[in-house]
Design an enzyme around this catalytic site. Structure first.
Site, mmCIF file in Angstrom:
data_model
loop_
_atom_site.group_PDB
_atom_site.id
_atom_site.type_symbol
_atom_site.label_atom_id
_atom_site.label_comp_id
_atom_site.label_asym_id
_atom_site.label_seq_id
_atom_site.Cartn_x
_atom_site.Cartn_y
_atom_site.Cartn_z
ATOM 1 N N ASN A 208 -25.251 30.588 9.653
ATOM 2 C CA ASN A 208 -24.036 31.190 10.232
ATOM 3 C C ASN A 208 -23.187 30.086 10.850
ATOM 4 O O ASN A 208 -23.588 28.919 10.857
ATOM 5 C CB ASN A 208 -24.416 32.275 11.254
ATOM 6 C CG ASN A 208 -25.226 31.711 12.404
ATOM 7 O OD1 ASN A 208 -24.740 30.883 13.165
ATOM 8 N ND2 ASN A 208 -26.488 32.136 12.500
ATOM 9 N N LYS A 286 -36.679 25.199 -6.743
ATOM 10 C CA LYS A 286 -35.255 25.514 -6.793
ATOM 11 C C LYS A 286 -35.008 26.626 -7.824
ATOM 12 O O LYS A 286 -35.501 26.546 -8.957
ATOM 13 C CB LYS A 286 -34.474 24.256 -7.174
ATOM 14 C CG LYS A 286 -32.978 24.447 -7.108
ATOM 15 C CD LYS A 286 -32.236 23.191 -7.496
ATOM 16 C CE LYS A 286 -30.763 23.507 -7.634
ATOM 17 N NZ LYS A 286 -30.059 22.486 -8.378
ATOM 18 N N PRO A 304 -38.068 38.005 13.769
ATOM 19 C CA PRO A 304 -38.414 38.461 15.125
ATOM 20 C C PRO A 304 -37.176 38.366 16.013
ATOM 21 O O PRO A 304 -36.363 37.453 15.845
ATOM 22 C CB PRO A 304 -39.485 37.464 15.575
ATOM 23 C CG PRO A 304 -39.286 36.253 14.717
ATOM 24 C CD PRO A 304 -38.738 36.750 13.409
HETATM 25 O O1 C5P Z 1 -28.761 41.547 18.310
HETATM 26 P P1 C5P Z 1 -27.870 40.370 18.452
HETATM 27 O O2 C5P Z 1 -28.138 39.290 17.433
HETATM 28 O O3 C5P Z 1 -26.404 40.700 18.532
HETATM 29 O O4 C5P Z 1 -28.233 39.787 19.891
HETATM 30 C C1 C5P Z 1 -27.724 38.584 20.362
HETATM 31 C C2 C5P Z 1 -28.636 38.017 21.386
HETATM 32 O O5 C5P Z 1 -29.982 38.115 20.974
HETATM 33 C C3 C5P Z 1 -28.405 36.536 21.589
HETATM 34 O O6 C5P Z 1 -28.723 36.222 22.929
HETATM 35 C C4 C5P Z 1 -29.371 35.908 20.625
HETATM 36 O O7 C5P Z 1 -29.715 34.585 21.015
HETATM 37 C C5 C5P Z 1 -30.542 36.858 20.712
HETATM 38 N N1 C5P Z 1 -31.319 36.990 19.475
HETATM 39 C C6 C5P Z 1 -32.593 36.491 19.407
HETATM 40 N N2 C5P Z 1 -33.346 36.666 18.264
HETATM 41 C C7 C5P Z 1 -32.846 37.328 17.205
HETATM 42 C C8 C5P Z 1 -31.543 37.849 17.276
HETATM 43 C C9 C5P Z 1 -30.796 37.656 18.415
HETATM 44 O O8 C5P Z 1 -33.053 35.869 20.368
HETATM 45 N N3 C5P Z 1 -33.577 37.481 16.126
#
Ligand code: C5P
Length: 398
Positions: A208, A286, A304
C-alpha cells in the site's frame, strides 16, 4: 541548559528559605526565568520584596487573590513552567504533597501542575527521620517527584545530621538534569510503522502507499521525550529515526511476531498500514504466463489484526494502546466504532481521501478518539502531530 527555561519556584517556610535568594540569582545568571511563589510561612523567613526584586518578576502568594486569578489563574500558573522547584521543601509541604492537599496556593499549584517537580527538602534531622516523613518521601518518589538533598551537617537549630537543604549550586545542577530528562524517561514504548509487503511470488508483492512518515515522526518524538522505543517497521520509504531500536519486517505476520517479542511495554502505538489480506498460496517460483490466456487466480487469507490482538491481550497488555484509523468518509463515526471493535484505548483518526494528500504527504489532520469522546486537532505537520501525541501520552502516564 537552563537558558530560556521557565521555573516556578515554590519557597517553603523554613530557615533555608534565605538560600533561595542566592538560588534565584543563579537561575537568572544561567538564563532561566523564575516565577516565585511564597507560602505564608516562607514570608517569615524572606521578604516578598527581596524575592520579587531578585526574580525581576511578580511573585505569587495567595490562592484567593482575585487580581491574579483574573490575570493568570493558578492552573495556568502551574503549567506555564517547564519545571516546578520546591525549595525548601518543608516537612509540612511534603506531607501536603503526599496527601494531595490543596488548601493554599503552593499546594494547589503542586496538585494542578502537569510538569515535573523537583523538591529540595530541608528540615530538622528528627523531622527528616520521622516515620511520617519517611512515608511521605516514599510516596513522593513513587509519584515521580524528583529530589535533591538534603545534606548532612550542622543545622540552624544546633543539631547535626541530614536535613540541611542542598546548596544552590546543587539545586541548579539537579534542575538542569530534571529539565533534560524527558517526560517519558524510563518508559518502554512500541511503535509500528510503514506498510507491509505480502508476497505473491519471489518477485511480486501486494503493498500500500504508506510512506511510514507519521509512524517515524511519532517514534522520534517519543524517543525525544526520553522513552525507550522499539520501532517495528515494514518497508517504509522514509528512513527510521535515530535513537530507537529498529526491527525491520516485511509481512503482517512478521510484524505480529516482532511486536509480541517487543512486549512488555508501557505503551503501544500502531501506526503501520498493515495489509488486511495476504496471498494464501504464495508461490515458491515466479508465476509465469502459461500461454492459455487465463490470468492466475490468487487465493487470499486474512492477516492477523495486530492492534486488536494486543488490545485484547488478557495478560501483559500495555497500559495504553493506540491505533490509527485511516478513513475516507464519516471519519469520527467509523473511527469510534473501530475503537470499540479493536478494544484499544485511543484511535487517531484521519481522512485519507486522495484530495487530502495525507498518504505520503507532510501534513495531517487528526481527531483523537478516546473513552471520553472525540478531540479534533487542527491541521499540522506530521512532526507536530507526533509531538502532541507524545505530550498526551506523557500526561496519560503521569
Ligand atoms: O482495521 P484497520 O486496518 O482500519 O485499522 C487500522 C489500525 O489497526 C491501525 O492502527 C493499524 O496499525 C492497525 N492494524 C493492525 N493489524 C492489522 C490491521 C490494522 O495492527 N492487520
Amino acid at each position: 541548559m537552563l537558558a530560556g527555561k521557565r521555573i516556578l519556584l515554590i519557597i517553603g517556610g523554613g530557615i533555608a528559605a534565605y538560600k533561595c535568594l542566592e538560588l534565584i540569582r543563579r537561575y537568572r545568571e544561567a538564563g532561566a526565568q523564575v516565577t516565585p511563589v511564597l507560602t505564608k510561612a516562607a514570608e517569615q523567613f524572606v521578604t516578598p520584596l527581596s524575592v520579587a526584586a531578585l526574580a525581576g518578576r511578580k511573585l505569587y502568594r495567595d490562592l484567593f487573590d482575585l487580581t491574579d486569578e483574573a490575570e493568570m489563574g493558578h492552573i495556568q500558573l502551574s503549567r506555564a513552567a517547564d519545571l516546578v522547584v520546591v525549595a525548601p521543601a518543608t516537612a509540612d509541604l511534603m506531607a501536603k504533597m503526599a496527601a494531595g492537599l490543596a488548601g493554599d496556593l503552593a499546594s494547589t499549584l503542586l496538585m494542578a501542575t502537569d510538569k515535573r517537580v523537583l523538591i529540595a527538602p530541608a528540615m530538622n534531622v528528627r523531622m527528616w527521620q520521622h516515620p511520617a516523613t519517611r512515608r511521605n518521601r516514599a510516596t513522593l518518589a513513587g509519584d515521580g517527584i524528583l529530589s535533591v538533598g538534603p545534606n548532612e551537617g550542622e543545622m540552624a537549630c544546633g543539631e547535626y545530621g541530614p536535613g540541611r537543604m542542598a546548596e544552590p549550586a546543587e539545586i541548579l545542577a539537579a534542575t538542569a538534569a530534571a529539565l533534560s530528562a524527558g517526560a517519558l524517561a524510563g518508559r518502554r514504548i512500541l511503535v509500528t510503522s510503514g506498510p507491509t509487503h505480502e508476497p505473491i511470488d519471489p518477485v511480486r508483492y501486494i503493498a500500500n502507499r504508506s510512506s511510514g512518515s507519521q509512524g517515524t515522526a511519532i517514534a522520534r518524538a517519543l524517543a525525544g521525550q526520553g522513552a525507550e522505543v522499539t520501532f517495528v517497521t515494514g518497508p517504509a520509504t522514509v528512513p527510521p529515526p535515530e535513537g530507537v531500536h529498529v526491527v525491520k519486517v516485511e509481512t503482517a505476520r512478521e510484524m505480529l511476531a516482532a511486536v509480541t517479542a517487543a512486549l512488555p511495554a508501557d505503551v503501544a502505538v500502531f501506526a503501520a498500514a498493515v495489509a488486511d489480506w495476504r496471498v494464501a498460496t504464495e508461490s515458491g517460483r515466479k508465476l509465469k504466463k502459461d500461454g492459455s490466456g487465463r490470468p492466475p487466480v490468487l487465493d487470499f487469507a486474512e492477516n492477523p489484526d495486530i492492534l486488536a490482538t494486543v488490545s485484547q491481550m488478557a495478560q501483559g497488555r500495555p497500559r495504553l494502546v493506540i491505533g490509527f484509523a485511516a478513513e475516507t468518509d464519516d471519519v469520527v463515526a467509523h473511527a469510534t466504532a473501530k475503537r470499540a471493535r479493536k478494544g484499544c484505548d485511543w484511535i487517531l483518526a484521519n481522512d485519507v481521501s486522495p484530495a487530502t494528500g495525507i498518504m505520503g504527504g507532510s501534513h495531517n489532520t487528526v481527531t483523537l478518539i478516546s473513552a471520553t469522546g472525540a478531540e479534533s486537532w487542527p491541521e499540522m505537520t506530521k512532526d507536530q502531530v507526533a509531538n502532541r501525541l507524545a505530550q498526551k501520552i506523557a500526561e496519560a502516564l503521569a
